[in-house]
Every structure is written in structure tokens, then in C-alpha cells.
Design an enzyme around this catalytic site. Structure first.
Site, PDB file in Angstrom:
ATOM      1  N   SER A 130     -11.615   2.833  16.993  1.00 21.56           N
ATOM      2  CA  SER A 130     -11.043   3.807  16.711  1.00 21.56           C
ATOM      3  C   SER A 130     -10.924   4.460  17.847  1.00 21.56           C
ATOM      4  O   SER A 130     -11.052   4.338  19.190  1.00 21.56           O
ATOM      5  CB  SER A 130     -11.599   4.805  14.968  1.00 21.56           C
ATOM      6  OG  SER A 130     -11.972   4.844  15.936  1.00 21.56           O
ATOM      7  N   THR A 175      -3.775  18.215   1.576  1.00 16.56           N
ATOM      8  CA  THR A 175      -4.023  16.627   1.330  1.00 16.56           C
ATOM      9  C   THR A 175      -3.365  15.752   2.758  1.00 16.56           C
ATOM     10  O   THR A 175      -2.324  16.387   2.837  1.00 16.56           O
ATOM     11  CB  THR A 175      -3.637  16.203   0.030  1.00 16.56           C
ATOM     12  OG1 THR A 175      -3.688  14.234   0.844  1.00 16.56           O
ATOM     13  CG2 THR A 175      -2.324  15.432   0.459  1.00 16.56           C
ATOM     14  N   GLU A 232      -8.342   2.694   2.245  1.00 17.07           N
ATOM     15  CA  GLU A 232      -8.735   1.931   3.051  1.00 17.07           C
ATOM     16  C   GLU A 232      -9.770   0.346   2.481  1.00 17.07           C
ATOM     17  O   GLU A 232     -10.858   1.206   2.196  1.00 17.07           O
ATOM     18  CB  GLU A 232     -10.058   2.679   4.025  1.00 17.07           C
ATOM     19  CG  GLU A 232      -9.293   3.285   5.428  1.00 17.07           C
ATOM     20  CD  GLU A 232      -9.329   4.491   6.145  1.00 17.07           C
ATOM     21  OE1 GLU A 232      -8.819   4.605   7.297  1.00 17.07           O
ATOM     22  OE2 GLU A 232     -11.169   4.874   5.576  1.00 17.07           O
ATOM     23  N   THR A 286      -0.659   5.987   9.282  1.00 17.21           N
ATOM     24  CA  THR A 286      -1.492   5.575  10.247  1.00 17.21           C
ATOM     25  C   THR A 286      -2.664   4.387   9.856  1.00 17.21           C
ATOM     26  O   THR A 286      -2.274   3.023  10.436  1.00 17.21           O
ATOM     27  CB  THR A 286      -2.536   6.978  10.652  1.00 17.21           C
ATOM     28  OG1 THR A 286      -3.289   7.231   9.331  1.00 17.21           O
ATOM     29  CG2 THR A 286      -2.425   8.000  11.304  1.00 17.21           C
ATOM     30  N   LYS A 313       1.056  10.517   3.856  1.00 16.17           N
ATOM     31  CA  LYS A 313       0.861   8.883   4.492  1.00 16.17           C
ATOM     32  C   LYS A 313      -0.461   9.535   4.272  1.00 16.17           C
ATOM     33  O   LYS A 313      -0.957  10.609   3.961  1.00 16.17           O
ATOM     34  CB  LYS A 313       1.066   9.037   5.644  1.00 16.17           C
ATOM     35  CG  LYS A 313       0.561  10.809   6.567  1.00 16.17           C
ATOM     36  CD  LYS A 313      -0.905  10.927   7.551  1.00 16.17           C
ATOM     37  CE  LYS A 313      -0.842   9.550   7.501  1.00 16.17           C
ATOM     38  NZ  LYS A 313      -3.212   9.889   8.231  1.00 16.17           N
ATOM     39  N   ASN A 342     -13.480   0.639   9.649  1.00 18.50           N
ATOM     40  CA  ASN A 342     -14.271   2.219  10.121  1.00 18.50           C
ATOM     41  C   ASN A 342     -15.334   1.787  10.694  1.00 18.50           C
ATOM     42  O   ASN A 342     -15.900   2.372  11.632  1.00 18.50           O
ATOM     43  CB  ASN A 342     -14.285   2.652   8.910  1.00 18.50           C
ATOM     44  CG  ASN A 342     -13.498   3.866   8.054  1.00 18.50           C
ATOM     45  OD1 ASN A 342     -12.761   4.087   8.974  1.00 18.50           O
ATOM     46  ND2 ASN A 342     -13.306   3.631   6.607  1.00 18.50           N
TER      47      ASN A 342
END
Lengths: 409, 409
Positions: free
Chosen positions: A409, A199, A281, A162, A188, A404
């Protein structure tokens, strides 16, 4: 999903060459669930006698797919199995419609592959709260089935991404009496990373022969020091799933106490966990936090996670600032026991503080030089006991805010 | 300390006009502890019969000044007292030398002011781990003493600032039988804000007459719904201190059950707590998180704090994105009980989600418009019980990263 602008500076040079795991084949498709111009569905099909173990998020708002996988894990001792995963939509917080989507996908896959729907495991990852267009996935099944191949695992790693900036794979192998056992895994994960029991999405395959209950036991024990010891942003996904499948095709039987199997599996899990942090990120630094000298392992873990999740520690590391005062602050707030006047703190091998104050021989330029490296070790000795824990995290940068906040999103 | 570039966009239009609290006088000085060209020490001197209550950080790495204040609080029923505060250096994690600095300051102040050193309370705020140049503070005492005035409280609010972009003050008053009771308080705080039992540095003064034990009881009870219900970055200071001093000079006696006193004090504490959030490092949005329908108040608080501390929620708010999936995620990870399919979520008065999925009448443009406002209310109803909690936080922006990573502290 956030706009993906570039590959993490901490990414490995290339995707590893993963061994073929006999008894597993993979296919991918561009089903158009959300993304355009890329694959977004992967199918893995596992041979007869395969055992499947799983660990899952403990989030109270976990998705329909997670609940379905949990219900199936351990229900059958072994048999054929399939895993079908889509990216772009997590099918989380979608109520009864979400359950219907899972049932539509698993029953269609079971029919296409001629197996029991109770052996079809699904995961979905992506935006929360939007209806999953499961018909697109169902329509892709025939094409997926016709493209199955034992060598497609690298493509599978790409299809499940993603906000990831690179696909994640790892492997290990060992020999027993002239026969080789292989383990290969993909993962991922990039943001919303603070696993609790499991996770992200992780799929690990081995050709070892091992019973379901032993496989589950080994997986549960190895999750703590690997995936449950990483954090990017202290946020826990609604979709965290790790499936571990053993096909038995190596002809080597292993039990829960087999040291070679445990060590090889641990290597794969830790490697994938580290890759997830390295793709955190906005990450520019990979940080290992080692806490030693604690009275209990739980205390050591709480201190290490308090340091790893502290925004002030993570921004200091982003700024290449050896701001050890913020390490002291994080230990203080962790809730676990510490004696301020027995603390010692190192950046790399530079002893910064000891006995409750700065080391008199400390020269900031030594620590400042270390902070410029891409991988940083912070060590804290509590001076209280023999227990220790290590966790891994990344720094907190403008990149995290950009991903973010600056993009919808 | 971080470079202060501008005033928070959430700052009040001006510092409030605070009433004189009879029996308290203030002075400030530019002692050069760390900063140049500004005041950095404040002295408050309190008359005979003053009672003093305090709440402090529970950090296990709290500073020498905090430990000294804790030891003194409640030790004497009443009497003359003094508070001396410096900014620029927190004297935290400075070992035995830190204790010596506290003793040097308190004994010098006691001699200069002719009072017992046991009645001199000190606080220090600023960088952690550096030796406090206490001689500079001691040298400033004579000048401070000669400048004491009942009207200097606004200057005192400025002298205690570190990364704060505006000074913080609040007041309340009430009448009893023709006599007025006044309460006035000042605070500093901007980052490292997730108080645990107390907060930041806060000094509140009243001319009510109230015994030390009653004063402490009221303060303890009001700390929970005010300062312990705010968070900027989930990080807890090593220096958090709140001192509440009652001089009795109004001639009005109040007890721990006095409703007027409790409400007035609560107003002052909540006002100061909100100002701290509004000066949160990099803040552009003031966010109220209301959780209702919980089985217990503890559950409601855990859910509210999980939302308030989630980096993904805070960056979504910074991006003016009504990303309610991240609210669901934060509830899921909080550790408190929730039933996904009973959740309802509002932004302001816009019902976004109910019964475990998006509200069918939800139009994203309605929520998106609300997100552009500087003050945002997020409400979650768990649908499980009658308990509720409200907490306050700010968004997570590039400004936070700039303050904490881009400049060396």
C-alpha cells in the site's frame, strides 16, 4: 493503495442520475496528491443559509481533518460553506504537520471563495502516516473555482475513490404542497469498514430548509440503522466523515420530526451504505444478517455484528457453503445473551435449525442453492423477546487477501 | 473438516519427548467417527487420588460435552478419573440427542473402567451440528482399555487433531528435595481460535500432589496470560476445554502458591498456546504483540487484541509489509484509551513511529527486512502508564481462505 483490478461483481449497473441540488456546485481536479492519471480533489461550494451537520469516526487516532470538521460542526447556525476532499493521502497520524496542512487548505479555500475559514470543511482519504502535499491542493483551488457547476456531482463521486471499484451515489425526493425537495449523496469506502458513529467519506446534499440542530438530530438518529449497521472487515477508519448539507433552496422547510424528510434521507443513507458493502474489498456476496427475537436491541446488534464480522462465517459464504454451525459459533461468542436451545436459523427462506438443532426437514441442497446467489439473507431468531436488528456485510475471499497483502500500500 | 494439505511452516522440527507422568496411561483407536485411515479417539485413565481442574469456553452455544465436564469439575475432591476425546464431530448444537451421546459414552466408559461416571470427562471436536455416532466410540472402549500404556501420549496428541497440521505437546519438570515433578500436556487447535476463559482442547497431566481447589486456582490464574492471550481468527470455539490432572505419584505435594509448580505449568501452557498459533489456519508468520505504557492492563489487552485481530494488520504481515498505519488504525478502534500524539511503535527493534508521527530516522528498508522473518514482534508504547500485556497471533493468508472457503467442511 492496492491495485484496482476490476469492478466489484456486486456493483450497480450504472451510476444513478442524481438530481441537481439547488445551491450546491461541484468541481474536481487532478492535483497529483498520489495517483497519476485521475482526479483526486473535489470541491463542493454551498450557498448562503446552508446548514451543515456531521458525524465522525470515534477512533482515538482520528485525523487532523476530522478533528477540524468536528470543531466546526454546529459552530455557525448557517451560511456559505465549502467542502474540499482529497484522495490518495489520509493526513492521519501526521502530528503537528497534519494540522498545518488542514489550516493551509482551509485558509486558502476561504480566501479563494471569499468565505470564513470556519465554514470550510476538509477530508482526506488514503494512506496513513505520510505528509500530505497540501500545496498541490492549494494550487488546484483556482482551477476548481472556475469549473464549479451544479451538475458535476458524478465527477465528485469519482474523485474521492481510493480502493473503491465504482463511484457511489444515491438520491431521493418528495413533494410538499407542489414543491419538490431533493436529496443527493455520494460516498467512498471499500476496506477498513466498520463505522463507529459515522463512516468512510459521505457527502449528502439537500435543498430542504432545516435548522442546523434539527439537521444534526435527524442525522444522528439515522446513522445507527444505516452506516453503523454495515461492516466489511471489522476495521474502523481514522478518517470516517459524513457531512450533510441543507441549502434551503427548495423553499420547503422541514423540522426534525418531518417523516417525509427522514424517510427520504434514510433511503439515501441506506443505499450508500449498501453500495459501500457491495464494494467491500474482494466481495462477491452481499449478505444481510437479520437478528430477531432478542431481549434488547443491543443484544440483537451484538449478535448480528458477531456473525457479520466472523472470518469463518464470511469464508463459508465465499465458499457458497451453508455452514450454519459457524452461525451458531458466532452467536455463542458475541457476548450478548442467547439460549442455545431456542435458536432458529434460516438461509433465505430455508429453515436450517430450530430449537437448538438442525431442522428435521432441512435438505442441504435447498440451502446450497441459495448460497450460489449474489445476495444472501441470514436470519436468526433468538426466541427470547421482541427486539430486532439488521446489518449488512460481504464475504471474505482471496480478493481481500490480494488487495491487502499481495500489493504494497 | 478442511483438507489438510501440508504441515505449517511454523511447526516445531519434531514432537517433543514427553516424560512419563506416573499414574496416567493412554490409548488411541481408529473408530471411524468421521475420518478414515487415522486414529480419532483417545482415552486417558488416571489413578486413584487424582485431582482434576478445568476451564471451558464461555460461548453461550457450548456443547453438551463441555456442559457435562463443567458440571463434574470440582464435584469430587479426588479419585480415579478418565478422559475420552473424539475428533471429527464436535457434538455441538445437537440438542437433546447430544446430551444422550455424552451420557452413553460416559456411562459405557465408567462400566468398562469400573469407575464412577461422574469421573469420566469427555470432549468432542470437529464439525458442528451433526449427530455424534457415539456407538462407534462405545464399541472402541474394550480395545482402548486393553491398549492402555503410560508411553502413548504422543499418539493421543495425534488422535485429537482436526485441521491441525502437526500434533502439539509440551513438558516441564522441577525437583523438590531429590524428587522430580513432571508436567506434560497435549493440545489441538488451528482455526476458530480466540479463547475466552479456556481454549481449544488441551489436556495437561502432572504427578504433583495438589488439592483440587488449589489446582483450579492456579489453572484459572495462568489461563489469562497463556491461552486467553492468543488469537488466530477472533472466532471462539463451542468446544474449548482445558483439563489439568494431578496424580500425586511424584510424592511431592505443592500448594497454590508454589512458585516452581506455577512456573513449570505456565511454561507448558504457554508453549502449547504458541504451538496452536503456529498451526493457525494458513499461518506463515508467528506474531507477538507487546503493548506497554497503558493506564490499565485491560486497556493494554484491548489494544493488543485489536491489533492481533485486525484483518488489515494480519494481511499486511502476510504481505511482509511494515504497514504501521494499520497498527495506528487498530489502536484507534480498540475502544481502550490512547493518546494519538504519545504513541510509539516498533517492528522488532526498529522504532517506526513516535510522538504521533513517523520517526524521522525511520528507514523503511530496516522494517521491511524484519518483516521477512517467520517470527515478528510488534511493540506499541502508549506513553500513558505502567501497565503492559502481550498477546500472540498469526498472519491472514490465502491459506486461511483455502481451508475455510475452498473446501466444504
Amino acid at each position: 493503495m492496492a491495485k484496482i483490478t476490476k469492478v466489484s461483481p456486486l456493483a450497480p449497473a450504472h451510476f444513478p442520475v442524481l438530481p441537481v441540488i439547488k445551491g450546491v456546485s461541484f468541481a474536481t481536479a487532478a492535483a497529483g496528491v498520489k495517483y497519476a492519471g485521475r482526479t483526486d480533489v473535489m470541491l463542493a461550494v454551498l450557498c448562503e443559509d446552508t446548514t451543515v451537520a456531521g458525524v465522525y469516526t470515534r477512533s482515538s487516532t482520528r485525523s487532523a481533518a476530522v478533528l477540524d470538521c468536528q470543531a466546526k460542526t454546529g459552530d455557525e447556525a448557517s451560511g456559505q460553506a465549502a467542502i474540499i476532499v482529497n484522495s490518495g493521502n489520509s493526513n492521519a497520524f501526521t502530528g503537528a504537520v497534519g494540522i498545518q496542512s488542514v489550516q493551509a487548505i482551509t485558509s486558502a479555500a476561504a480566501a479563494a471563495l471569499d468565505m470564513d475559514a470556519n465554514r470550510v470543511f476538509t477530508s482526506s482519504t488514503g494512506v496513513i502516516g505520510e505528509r500530505l502535499p497540501h500545496d498541490k491542493i492549494v494550487s488546484a483551488l483556482e482551477g476548481l473555482k472556475s469549473n464549479l457547476s451544479e451538475v458535476n456531482i458524478a465527477d465528485a463521486a469519482k474523485a474521492i475513490m481510493t480502493t473503491d471499484t465504482f463511484p457511489k451515489g444515491a438520491c431521493a425526493s418528495f413533494d410538499v404542497a407542489g414543491k419538490t425537495v431533493n436529496i443527493a449523496g455520494i460516498a467512498k469506502g471499500s476496506g477498513m469498514i466498520a463505522p463507529d458513529m459515522a463512516t468512510m467519506l459521505v457527502y449528502i446534499f439537500t435543498d430542504a430548509a432545516i435548522g442546523q440542530s434539527d439537521l444534526q438530530t435527524v442525522l444522528d438518529e439515522l446513522t445507527g440503522p444505516t452506516f453503523n449497521s454495515i461492516t466489511v472487515d471489522s476495521d474502523t477508519s481514522t478518517s470516517d466523515t459524513l457531512l450533510l448539507c441543507a441549502t434551503g433552496k427548495s423553499g420547503v422547510s422541514v423540522g426534525r420530526e418531518n417523516v417525509q424528510f427522514r424517510e427520504a434521507l434514510r433511503d439515501v443513507m441506506l443505499d450508500l451504505a449498501h453500495q459501500v458493502v457491495k464494494d467491500g474489498e474482494g466481495a462477491t456476496k452481499f449478505v444481510e444478517i437479520r437478528v430477531t427475537g432478542a431481549q434488547t436491541e443491543q443484544d440483537a446488534h451484538m449478535h448480528a455484528m458477531a456473525i457479520a464480522n466472523s472470518p469463518l462465517v464470511k469464508t463459508a459464504i465465499a465458499g457458497e457453503d451453508p455452514n450454519w454451525g459457524r452461525i451458531v459459533m458466532a452467536i455463542g461468542k458475541s457476548g450478548a445473551f442467547a439460549d442455545r436451545d431456542k435458536l432458529s436459523i434460516w438461509f433465505g427462506d430455508v429453515l436450517v435449525a430450530k430449537d437448538g438443532w438442525v431442522n428435521p426437514d432441512y435438505r442441504e441442497e435447498d440451502a446450497a442453492a441459495l448460497m450460489k446467489l449474489p445476495e444472501i439473507v441470514v436470519r436468526v431468531d433468538l426466541g427470547l423477546g421482541q427486539s430486532a436488528k439488521t446489518v449488512w456485510t460481504c464475504d471474505l475471499t482471496h480478493g481481500y487477501i490480494e488487495i491487502n497483502a499481495d500489493y504494497r500500500s
